[in-house]
Structure formats: C-alpha cells, structure tokens
Design an enzyme around this catalytic site. Structure first.
Site, short mmCIF file in Angstrom:
data_model
loop_
_atom_site.label_atom_id
_atom_site.label_comp_id
_atom_site.label_asym_id
_atom_site.label_seq_id
_atom_site.Cartn_x
_atom_site.Cartn_y
_atom_site.Cartn_z
N GLY A 47 -18.95 -1.15 8.46
CA GLY A 47 -19.25 -2.57 9.01
C GLY A 47 -17.48 -2.72 8.40
NE ARG B 137 -0.65 1.63 2.22
CZ ARG B 137 -0.63 2.60 2.75
NH1 ARG B 137 -0.89 3.91 1.33
NH2 ARG B 137 -0.47 2.91 3.36
CB ILE B 138 -4.07 -5.04 1.88
CG1 ILE B 138 -4.36 -5.71 0.50
CG2 ILE B 138 -4.84 -5.82 3.16
CD1 ILE B 138 -6.00 -5.23 -0.02
CE LYS C 273 -8.38 -10.15 13.89
NZ LYS C 273 -7.61 -9.01 15.61
CE LYS D 138 -6.04 -2.30 -8.81
NZ LYS D 138 -5.81 -3.31 -9.61
CD GLU E 155 -19.95 -2.15 -3.85
OE1 GLU E 155 -19.56 -0.97 -3.60
OE2 GLU E 155 -20.36 -3.39 -4.08
#
Ligand code: MOS
Length: 712
Positions: free
Chosen positions: A471, A601-602, A606, A675, A679
């Site tokens: 997901g 880092r993303i 979204k 990272k 969670e």
C-alpha cells in the site's frame, strides 16, 4: 498539451500519483485470491474449539461423503511433512512454527485441525461442518492478567535487561517521581484483504499465488516445510491489500493450501474468512508496562525504570521491541529496562504497525506528560530539556536527529503557544477540548536487496526486484528512483515486483523497503546507464541505446556497510493533536493532528503524506478503538469480526491532518539518505491522544483503548 514532451522528467522528489493507481481503481490489479487458475478447487479449515489438549477422535465419514468433497485431511491421514528448520527476520528466534495436521496436540483455540477440499467453496465450507472431533481437554493457560510472567529466552533478539548508572537509587532520590502502569490490549492487523493462497503443483514444483510481504521468504519457508528446493517454489504476489505485518511470515494456511493441492492433484484456493484472521496470522501482543520516571525540579530526567511484559504462544517466543526506544530517546544517566514474557495457549503474536516502539512509547510519552504536569512545565519544554547529544545506550552519535526542529515546526503549525495548560480549560459548547503531544521515533533499517535493469534500444527500461507493495507505493517510488538514476522520464520506465523469479529483495516491513530496495534499484540503474553511455561513446542515454541496438543489462546486490556500528540511526518526529471530548457521554473525537517527521530524504511527497496519514489514523485506532476481547477462560476472541472489533473509518479521521517533513540530508543511513516512513507516523499518536484527553478532561487513562466508559 503540446509541452508534455518537453516537460522535465518527474523523478525522485516529485509528488507523482501511483503508477498502479489506475489498475487499482478499475479493479484490474490482481490480488492473491483473484488469479484465474484453471481447474481450481476450494478449501475450508476446521479449527479447534478448545485451547489446550489432545484430539481424542476424528470422524470424517459424513464430510467425505458430502457433495463435491475431494478430500478431508486430518492428522490421521495427512502426509507427514519434513518441516526442515528455516527462519528469517520475521520469525521468532525461539521455538518452532506450528506443524499443521502432524499430530493430535492442540496448543491454542482456533488451531487448524482438519482441511476439507471440495469442488466449490460452499461445498468445502458445508462439509467442514460435518467433521466430528472429540477432545481430551487439558487446563488452558489463556489469562494474560493472571499468568505469572517468565524470563524470556536469552537467545531472543532483544536484551532481557539493560542498566546504566544506578537507576533504583536515582529514582528514590529524585525530587519528582512518576511511577505508573500502562496496558495495551491485544490488537489485530485487520487488513481489508483477508489472507489467501492458491497452490498448484506440477510434479515437484509448486506455484503459490499468495498474499505476502516477502515472496522469497514464503518460498523458503514452504520449501523447508515440504523438503523441496526453494527454486521449486514460485511465489506470485504483485498486489497486497494491506497487511501491516500480518503477511511477513508464511502462516499455517499457506502450508494447508499446498498440502490440499498435493493430495488432490488439483490447484487449491484457500481464503481465510474475516473470523479466521483472528486465529492464525498474528496480532500485536497484549502488553503491560511499568514506567517510573525520576527528575529534578528543573525537569532533568535522573532515572527511568521501564519494565514490560507481553504474551506469546507456547511453541514460539515472539519478542516485542517494547523497551528499545526508552534507552535512547531522552537523555538520562540512570536507566533500567527489563522484559518479561507470558507464555499462553494462544497462537504466536507478530509484528504489527510500529511493532514494539508503538507500545513502549505509549508508556514513555504518557509518563513524560504526567511528569510535565507534576513539574508544572510545558511538555515540549520538558522534552527539550532532555534532548540527548548522542545515543546514550549505544554510545554512538546519531546519524541525524531532528527532534527539536520537529517540535518547533509542528508546534508552530498547531498553534501550541496558545495552549492553556490547565485541564478542562478549553471548550467548544458541550465538548471539552484538549491539546496533547508526544515524541516519535522508529529505527532506520537497511537490509540487503538486489535489483536488475534492462535498457532497450527504444529508450525504455525494465527494472525489477522482488519487493512487495502492501500500500505505501513501492511500485511508484521504485519507478521514480529508477527514472531518476537513469535520467529517463518515468513513463519510459517499468518496474516489476512481487515475484520470487525476480532478484531477491528485503522484507517489506520495518519501514525498510525504500531504503533497501531503492538503494539496489538506484545502483543497478546507474551502472546500466554508465555502461550504455561508455559503450556508445555519447552522453545521452536514449541516443546511446538507439546506437547500441541491443539491450544493456545490469544486476546489483546492495549490501549495508558498517554504518550501524558507527551511528545510531532512527527517524524522529513529533505529533500534536486536538481532541474534543463529550463531557456527558465520554465520546472522543480527534479534531486535528499535526505530525512533523525527520525521515531523511522524501522520494515522493504525495505518497509520503498519504502514508503518514495512514499511520496517524492507525494511531487513532490504537488510542480510541482497537481491542481484541480475549475470553480468559478459553482464549476465544469474542469480537473476531468487523462489527465488534472497532477500527477507524473515514468519519473517525481528523478533519485536519498536517504532515510536515524536516529536510534532512543523512549520508550515513544508506546511499539514498532515506530513513523510511509508515511506522514513524504511527508511534507517537496514541500517547499524544491520551495526553490530549487528559488535558481536556483531567482524566489520565493508562489502559488503551480510551473508550467512553473510561471517561464517564
Ligand atoms: Mo511491518 S509491522 O514490519 O509490516
């Protein structure tokens, strides 16, 4: 639009929509039970109605004679299976998995004791009701509250006891003390998709269409159960309809499907009912914790005593990471942690949504709030005064840690400075309003993974790794990372996952997929790109591929280095919530939630936001609703269904959910600087809500979930 061809390639860092979104919303994404396998027949499980004892007699005569029945398997006639030892990360270190239909011993309520295979599902289910079983029951140990805890096996993955300084003396000498017990009931993952397996044998080769978070692990486990080679088990699992830890292991039903298929010579489909989801695919264990904090009047922690006990089964010892975060999250010279286990006639618990940390932090972050009140200090200020300079347990520097920035930006967005600290001081008509906060942390894991890339002369790329996507958006983030590393637009890149014929990936759990699989994908793509450019002698990849006129391939095995020995690596965050509590009825609504996370880092803002919202709503469930009611007499789950096991729905989600990311560049954690998410968004939520409820009502609830009966 004419400018599409010239638009910059959307790549890592862009908020693109899911590449598999269209397949999902049009119903064309195929989940385990939906694969059209010719000649498939259906299975139903007969389960034990006692929690402990032996099966005295089995009468399958009527079931065998029922319409459409192909076989009825029990311990009397089922083939003996070798069950070779085979364990990996998601399996408990101690004990041995349940061996199904191999003997007459019953160790828990709901244990599979017979399998019926029939032409239709209805025939299988009906015939299952005709199987007659008698038992010789033995006293069952199923009462968590009244069973004496035992010492865990020292060989299990987490330390039984840790100590630094002199915590008992420091607690006794502390100017301010908090010493409380915190309880969390058993909780179930409850994904929308129930577990399902279709098993088909061709000679000695087995194909499993299965719901799993780790295709290679399922293949390894089932190969070991049947004593065949792992290469002879093909596991297909492209889509997973939620799992949250419930599909990390190959649970007994996977073996049963394969066993039914072996005996009947037909492909067998086995889909667990919702009720069966409470008897064999794990759960978050019931826990009880003692948390004692000692501090000076100026709010410096001088002692932490944290003890936790959790349930496990009689045949495996699953260890929950209850105490881990306590050892390093806040600075404190004297810390004691101690773990106990309660062995019960239940099936084995497992990892669920922020396993361990989420439970431990409910105790720690609730107790800190109680300490802040005792000190008459703002709870954010208390945490700032105990911000550690390094990991005081491992004695290592943090690879990066943005807690202070998380407190600052989340508090600012939330409007925390306007908070009146007095309980019951804020209201909206009949609703008492409360504001609360908590700190969050979750470890950054980086596991071995492999990836393959094939660049084609037409300028497209096929990238693969046997990852899963339950997901969070792995299909999409991997496509982005590949496109980024190749310098190609996303629509030229196809990523494939969910099949163990692809290169082995890390387990899809512990928030480690992007870091682990993404590192392999990036490395493989970079290598293929450099190779193609060098061979063609040009610096444009599309041009290079056109000139080479043959595919360019690369395979990379990504392996963690020694960073974990040199750094303490975690994501950190802060969560602030506003609750409204009906002053007469005790109903709690979470109105607003702001989470700020330092998660490296993303890759896709979204999907990252979407995943964090999911984690935060998971926290609402834990705080206010989720509670498996286990009958202490017999281990039965009294609310094994969606009507009585309450979970948040859209109407329970806060109207305002803000997700903020602190920009972090962490070059130590992994090549991507990721990272991990998921969670970290869940872990601080339950204590933040309980703290807000205290602020609203003046009532401290230390036993989850906070249901209205506890507030009136
Ligand atoms: Mo997660 S609880 O490791 O699926």
């Amino acid at each position: 639009m004419s400018n599409i061809a010239h638009a910059p390639a959307p790549s890592a860092g862009s908020p693109v929509s899911r590449v598999d979104g269209r397949l999902k919303v049009t119903g064309r994404a195929t989940y385990a039970a939906e694969f059209p396998v010719p000649g498939v027949v259906h299975a139903a499980i007969v389960r034990s109605t006692i929690a402990h004892g032996v099966i005295a007699s089995v009468d399958t005569t009527a079931a065998q004679r029922a319409a459409g029945v192909l076989t009825v398997l029990t311990h009397k006639n089922a083939p003996r299976l070798p069950y070779h030892p085979q364990k990996a990360g998601p399996d408990p270190d101690i004990g041995e998995r349940l061996h199904v239909l191999q003997d007459n011993i019953v160790s828990h309520q709901g244990q599979p004791i017979a399998l019926v295979v029939a032409q239709s599902l209805e025939q299988a289910q009906y015939a299952a009701t005709l199987v007659r079983i008698t038992y010789v029951p033995e006293p069952a140990v199923t009462d968590f509250e009244r069973t004496k805890p035992a010492q865990p096996d020292p060989a299990s993955r987490y330390p039984i006891e840790t100590r630094r300084g002199d915590p008992v003396a420091a607690f006794a000498a502390a100017e301010v003390q908090v010493d409380q017990r915190y309880g969390i009931p058993r909780e179930y993952h409850n994904p929308i998709e129930t577990h399902a397996t279709i098993a088909a044998w061709e000679g000695n080769r087995l194909t499993l269409w299965d719901k799993t978070q780790w295709v290679h692990h399922t293949a390894d486990q089932i190969a070991a159960v049947f004593g065949i080679a792992a290469q002879d088990v093909h596991v297909v699992s492209p889509f997973v309809g939620g799992a949250f830890g419930a599909a990390l292991r190959a649970w007994p039903h996977v073996t049963l499907a394969a066993l039914g298929a072996r005996v009947t010579g037909r492909p067998v489909k086995l889909v667990l009912t919702r009720r069966e989801m409470y008897y064999g695919v794990g759960y978050r264990p019931h826990t009880l914790q003692r948390m004692a904090l000692g501090a000076s009047r100026d709010g410096r922690l001088s002692s932490i005593l944290h003890e936790g006990m959790q349930e496990t089964s009689t045949y495996e010892e699953y260890a929950e990471a209850l105490l881990n975060a306590t050892r390093f999250l806040h600075s404190c010279p004297n810390v004691h942690t101690l773990r106990h286990i309660v062995r019960l006639n239940v099936h084995t618990p497992t990892f669920m949504r922020g396993p361990g940390e989420v439970s431990g932090l409910f105790a720690l972050e609730s107790a800190l709030d109680e300490l802040a009140i005792a000190l008459q200090m703002d709870p954010v200020e208390l945490r700032l005064r105990n911000e550690p300079q390094h990991d005081e347990f491992k004695n290592l520097p943090f690879s990066s840690r943005s807690t202070q920035e998380c407190y600052r930006i989340a508090a600012e967005r939330f409007g925390w400075s306007r908070r009146n600290p007095a309980p019951r001081s804020m209201r909206d008509g009949r609703w008492l309003l409360g504001w609360g906060m908590a700190t969050a942390t979750y470890p950054t894991h980086f596991a071995p993974a492999s990836a393959h890339v094939r660049l084609l002369p037409d300028g497209t790329a096929q990238v693969s790794s046997a990852a899963s996507d339950m997901g969070p958006g792995t299909w999409t983030s991997m496509t982005q990372l590949a496109a980024d590393a190749l310098g190609l637009p996303m629509d030229r890149v196809t990523f494939t996952l969910g099949d163990n014929c692809l290169p082995r990936a890390a387990v899809h759990g512990g928030s480690m997929t992007t870091a682990s699989v993404g590192s392999a994908v990036q490395a493989a793509c970079r290598q293929a790109r450099e190779d193609a450019l060098a061979r063609a002698g040009v610096d444009d990849l599309t041009e290079a591929l056109r000139r080479l006129r043959q595919p360019v391939e690369a395979s990379v095995d990504s392996r963690p280095g020694d960073a974990a020995q040199r750094f303490s690596m975690h994501a950190f965050g802060a969560v602030f919530v506003e609750v409204a509590v009906d002053q007469d009825l005790g109903e709690v609504r979470v109105r607003r939630m702001v989470g700020a996370y330092g998660a490296g880092r993303i890759v896709n803002p979204k999907l990252a936001r979407s995943q964090c919202i999911g984690g935060m709503i998971g926290g609402v469930g834990m705080a206010l609703m989720e509670h498996a009611v286990v009958d202490p007499r017999n281990g039965r789950v009294a609310n094994a269904n969606f009507a009585e096991y309450a979970l948040p729905v859209h109407a329970d989600a806060p109207a305002v959910m803000d997700v903020l990311f602190v920009e972090e560049q962490d070059s130590h954690v992994n090549p991507l600087g990721v990272k991990g998410l998921g969670e970290i968004a869940m872990v601080g939520v339950a204590p933040a809500i309980a703290n807000a409820i205290h602020h609203a009502t003046g009532k401290r609830i230390r036993e989850l979930p906070v249901t209205p009966d506890k507030l009136i």
